[in-house]
Design a protein around this motif. Sequence first.
Motif, PDB file in Angstrom:
ATOM      1  N   GLU A  73       0.446  -1.226   0.001  1.00 50.42           N
ATOM      2  CA  GLU A  73       0.140  -0.133   0.151  1.00 50.42           C
ATOM      3  C   GLU A  73       0.703   1.215   0.389  1.00 50.42           C
ATOM      4  OE1 GLU A  73      -3.339  -0.027   3.368  1.00 50.42           O
ATOM      5  OE2 GLU A  73      -3.786  -1.836   2.444  1.00 50.42           O
ATOM      6  N   SER A  74       2.176   1.175   0.006  1.00 52.23           N
ATOM      7  CA  SER A  74       3.390   2.017  -0.015  1.00 52.23           C
ATOM      8  C   SER A  74       3.496   2.565  -0.941  1.00 52.23           C
ATOM      9  CB  SER A  74       4.149   2.374   1.843  1.00 52.23           C
ATOM     10  OG  SER A  74       4.827   1.168   1.013  1.00 52.23           O
ATOM     11  N   LYS A  75       2.947   1.267  -1.845  1.00 50.92           N
ATOM     12  CA  LYS A  75       3.997   1.810  -3.350  1.00 50.92           C
ATOM     13  C   LYS A  75       2.851   2.336  -4.312  1.00 50.92           C
ATOM     14  CE  LYS A  75       7.506   0.178  -2.416  1.00 50.92           C
ATOM     15  NZ  LYS A  75       9.159   0.760  -2.830  1.00 50.92           N
ATOM     16  N   GLN A  76       3.316   2.517  -5.561  1.00 50.69           N
ATOM     17  CA  GLN A  76       2.354   2.852  -6.763  1.00 50.69           C
ATOM     18  C   GLN A  76       3.203   2.500  -7.913  1.00 50.69           C
ATOM     19  OE1 GLN A  76       1.133   6.588  -6.972  1.00 50.69           O
ATOM     20  NE2 GLN A  76       2.815   7.641  -6.034  1.00 50.69           N
ATOM     21  N   ARG A  77       2.981   1.651  -8.757  1.00 53.82           N
ATOM     22  CA  ARG A  77       3.000   1.088 -10.302  1.00 53.82           C
ATOM     23  C   ARG A  77       2.998   2.577 -10.644  1.00 53.82           C
ATOM     24  NH1 ARG A  77       6.278  -2.221 -11.861  1.00 53.82           N
ATOM     25  NH2 ARG A  77       5.004  -3.551 -11.675  1.00 53.82           N
ATOM     26  N   LEU A  81       1.127  10.368  -4.647  1.00 57.14           N
ATOM     27  CA  LEU A  81       1.462   9.492  -3.596  1.00 57.14           C
ATOM     28  C   LEU A  81       0.992   8.730  -4.134  1.00 57.14           C
ATOM     29  CD1 LEU A  81       1.597  11.687   0.299  1.00 57.14           C
ATOM     30  CD2 LEU A  81       3.898  10.446  -1.258  1.00 57.14           C
ATOM     31  N   PRO A  82       1.110   7.428  -3.370  1.00 53.54           N
ATOM     32  CA  PRO A  82      -0.282   5.895  -3.237  1.00 53.54           C
ATOM     33  C   PRO A  82      -1.851   6.433  -3.177  1.00 53.54           C
ATOM     34  CG  PRO A  82       2.217   5.109  -2.595  1.00 53.54           C
ATOM     35  CD  PRO A  82       2.216   6.803  -2.403  1.00 53.54           C
ATOM     36  N   ARG A 106      10.619  13.937 -10.751  1.00 55.19           N
ATOM     37  CA  ARG A 106      11.694  13.778 -10.140  1.00 55.19           C
ATOM     38  C   ARG A 106      10.479  12.509  -9.006  1.00 55.19           C
ATOM     39  NH1 ARG A 106      10.478  18.585  -8.956  1.00 55.19           N
ATOM     40  NH2 ARG A 106       9.884  18.151  -6.884  1.00 55.19           N
ATOM     41  N   ILE A 107      11.507  11.369  -9.439  1.00 58.93           N
ATOM     42  CA  ILE A 107      11.002   9.820  -8.881  1.00 58.93           C
ATOM     43  C   ILE A 107      11.547   9.546  -6.997  1.00 58.93           C
ATOM     44  CG2 ILE A 107      10.641   7.410  -9.210  1.00 58.93           C
ATOM     45  CD1 ILE A 107      10.826   8.223 -12.026  1.00 58.93           C
ATOM     46  N   GLU A 108      10.489   8.450  -6.696  1.00 62.81           N
ATOM     47  CA  GLU A 108      11.462   8.028  -5.236  1.00 62.81           C
ATOM     48  C   GLU A 108      11.429   6.619  -5.039  1.00 62.81           C
ATOM     49  OE1 GLU A 108      10.656  10.423  -1.833  1.00 62.81           O
ATOM     50  OE2 GLU A 108      10.942  12.504  -2.417  1.00 62.81           O
ATOM     51  N   GLN A 109      11.787   6.207  -4.903  1.00 59.43           N
ATOM     52  CA  GLN A 109      12.082   4.428  -4.677  1.00 59.43           C
ATOM     53  C   GLN A 109      13.138   3.990  -4.184  1.00 59.43           C
ATOM     54  OE1 GLN A 109      13.474   2.284  -7.853  1.00 59.43           O
ATOM     55  NE2 GLN A 109      11.361   1.328  -8.938  1.00 59.43           N
ATOM     56  N   ASP A 110      12.735   3.583  -2.516  1.00 63.83           N
ATOM     57  CA  ASP A 110      13.173   2.238  -1.897  1.00 63.83           C
ATOM     58  C   ASP A 110      14.367   3.561  -1.458  1.00 63.83           C
ATOM     59  OD1 ASP A 110      11.680   0.092  -1.730  1.00 63.83           O
ATOM     60  OD2 ASP A 110      12.653  -0.379  -4.010  1.00 63.83           O
ATOM     61  N   ASN A 111      14.238   4.955  -1.047  1.00 62.58           N
ATOM     62  CA  ASN A 111      15.389   6.208  -0.407  1.00 62.58           C
ATOM     63  C   ASN A 111      16.380   6.257  -1.640  1.00 62.58           C
ATOM     64  OD1 ASN A 111      13.945   5.647   2.043  1.00 62.58           O
ATOM     65  ND2 ASN A 111      15.270   3.471   2.542  1.00 62.58           N
ATOM     66  N   ARG A 134      -4.669   6.653 -11.431  1.00 63.12           N
ATOM     67  CA  ARG A 134      -6.177   6.015 -10.906  1.00 63.12           C
ATOM     68  C   ARG A 134      -5.790   4.288 -10.158  1.00 63.12           C
ATOM     69  NH1 ARG A 134      -9.502   3.472 -15.643  1.00 63.12           N
ATOM     70  NH2 ARG A 134      -7.433   2.162 -15.950  1.00 63.12           N
ATOM     71  N   ASN A 135      -6.278   4.347  -9.098  1.00 61.82           N
ATOM     72  CA  ASN A 135      -5.763   3.375  -8.381  1.00 61.82           C
ATOM     73  C   ASN A 135      -4.369   2.661  -7.879  1.00 61.82           C
ATOM     74  OD1 ASN A 135      -9.139   2.282  -8.793  1.00 61.82           O
ATOM     75  ND2 ASN A 135      -8.263   1.139 -10.371  1.00 61.82           N
ATOM     76  N   SER A 136      -3.495   3.373  -7.708  1.00 59.76           N
ATOM     77  CA  SER A 136      -2.432   3.257  -6.990  1.00 59.76           C
ATOM     78  C   SER A 136      -1.312   2.631  -8.881  1.00 59.76           C
ATOM     79  CB  SER A 136      -2.059   2.449  -6.288  1.00 59.76           C
ATOM     80  OG  SER A 136      -2.598   3.254  -4.797  1.00 59.76           O
ATOM     81  N   LYS A 137      -2.232   3.839 -10.145  1.00 52.54           N
ATOM     82  CA  LYS A 137      -1.146   3.409 -10.718  1.00 52.54           C
ATOM     83  C   LYS A 137      -1.081   4.576 -11.655  1.00 52.54           C
ATOM     84  CE  LYS A 137      -0.442   0.504 -15.186  1.00 52.54           C
ATOM     85  NZ  LYS A 137      -1.188  -0.202 -16.598  1.00 52.54           N
ATOM     86  N   VAL A 138       0.475   4.540 -11.565  1.00 54.16           N
ATOM     87  CA  VAL A 138       0.802   6.440 -12.829  1.00 54.16           C
ATOM     88  C   VAL A 138       0.286   5.863 -13.846  1.00 54.16           C
ATOM     89  CG1 VAL A 138       1.534   8.182 -13.063  1.00 54.16           C
ATOM     90  CG2 VAL A 138       1.239   7.697 -10.843  1.00 54.16           C
ATOM     91  N   THR A 139       0.053   6.585 -15.425  1.00 53.00           N
ATOM     92  CA  THR A 139       0.493   5.834 -16.485  1.00 53.00           C
ATOM     93  C   THR A 139       0.618   7.690 -17.396  1.00 53.00           C
ATOM     94  OG1 THR A 139      -1.217   3.949 -16.486  1.00 53.00           O
ATOM     95  CG2 THR A 139      -0.144   5.194 -18.723  1.00 53.00           C
ATOM     96  N   VAL A 140       1.720   6.876 -17.400  1.00 53.68           N
ATOM     97  CA  VAL A 140       2.458   8.339 -18.475  1.00 53.68           C
ATOM     98  C   VAL A 140       2.363   8.457 -19.594  1.00 53.68           C
ATOM     99  CG1 VAL A 140       4.187  10.454 -18.582  1.00 53.68           C
ATOM    100  CG2 VAL A 140       3.984   9.807 -16.657  1.00 53.68           C
ATOM    101  N   LEU A 141       1.981   9.055 -20.529  1.00 52.03           N
ATOM    102  CA  LEU A 141       1.716   8.637 -22.140  1.00 52.03           C
ATOM    103  C   LEU A 141       2.485   9.910 -22.837  1.00 52.03           C
ATOM    104  CD1 LEU A 141      -1.610   7.345 -22.938  1.00 52.03           C
ATOM    105  CD2 LEU A 141       0.457   5.900 -22.875  1.00 52.03           C
ATOM    106  N   ALA A 142       4.214   9.955 -22.837  1.00 55.63           N
ATOM    107  CA  ALA A 142       4.761  10.574 -23.422  1.00 55.63           C
ATOM    108  C   ALA A 142       5.210  10.755 -25.166  1.00 55.63           C
ATOM    109  CB  ALA A 142       6.100  11.268 -21.943  1.00 55.63           C
ATOM    110  N   THR A 143       5.532  12.037 -25.216  1.00 53.38           N
ATOM    111  CA  THR A 143       5.985  12.429 -25.902  1.00 53.38           C
ATOM    112  C   THR A 143       7.418  12.118 -26.440  1.00 53.38           C
ATOM    113  OG1 THR A 143       4.264  14.457 -26.591  1.00 53.38           O
ATOM    114  CG2 THR A 143       5.925  13.805 -28.794  1.00 53.38           C
ATOM    115  N   ALA A 144       8.162  12.509 -25.628  1.00 54.91           N
ATOM    116  CA  ALA A 144       9.309  11.619 -25.552  1.00 54.91           C
ATOM    117  C   ALA A 144      10.151  11.636 -24.191  1.00 54.91           C
ATOM    118  CB  ALA A 144      10.417  11.783 -25.994  1.00 54.91           C
ATOM    119  N   ALA A 145      10.811  10.384 -23.341  1.00 60.28           N
ATOM    120  CA  ALA A 145      10.876  10.234 -22.241  1.00 60.28           C
ATOM    121  C   ALA A 145      12.741  10.532 -21.972  1.00 60.28           C
ATOM    122  CB  ALA A 145       9.720   9.964 -21.491  1.00 60.28           C
TER     123      ALA A 145
END
Length: 135
Positions: A3-7, A37-38, A53-58, A73-84
Amino acid sequence: MSESKQRLEIVTPQRKVFSEDVDFLVAPGADGELGILPSHTPLITSLNVGIMRIEQDNKKFRIVVSGGFMEVRNSKVTVLATAAERTEEIDVARAEAAKKRAEDRLVSKTPDIDTLRAEMALRRAIMRIKAASGK
């Protein structure tokens, strides 16, 4: 997934850039930065050119996104980027050259220059350089 994470999934038309569970992220939303946050309230927003900016396991890291959309949505973040790009993928010399070309185009003010396109190219180059330098 706890519950402390999100995809977080970041995809472009060319490839999947990122797909992992994260603790927290900040995205360059159209109206400013968005901290996610989740269990965040569902939302859909457009993204500006900027640094995610992303934080993952410290650990903290950055991914440059060049516009697109984000859905939460539902602890899932989806990014559809032109470029990344992940910071370790950024070719700083290439980004510096792109910045110089865009600046030269904007200074020239010739009638055949697409000013909006040159301004966007400049913003992308600046964000890539900033992310790679860790600023």
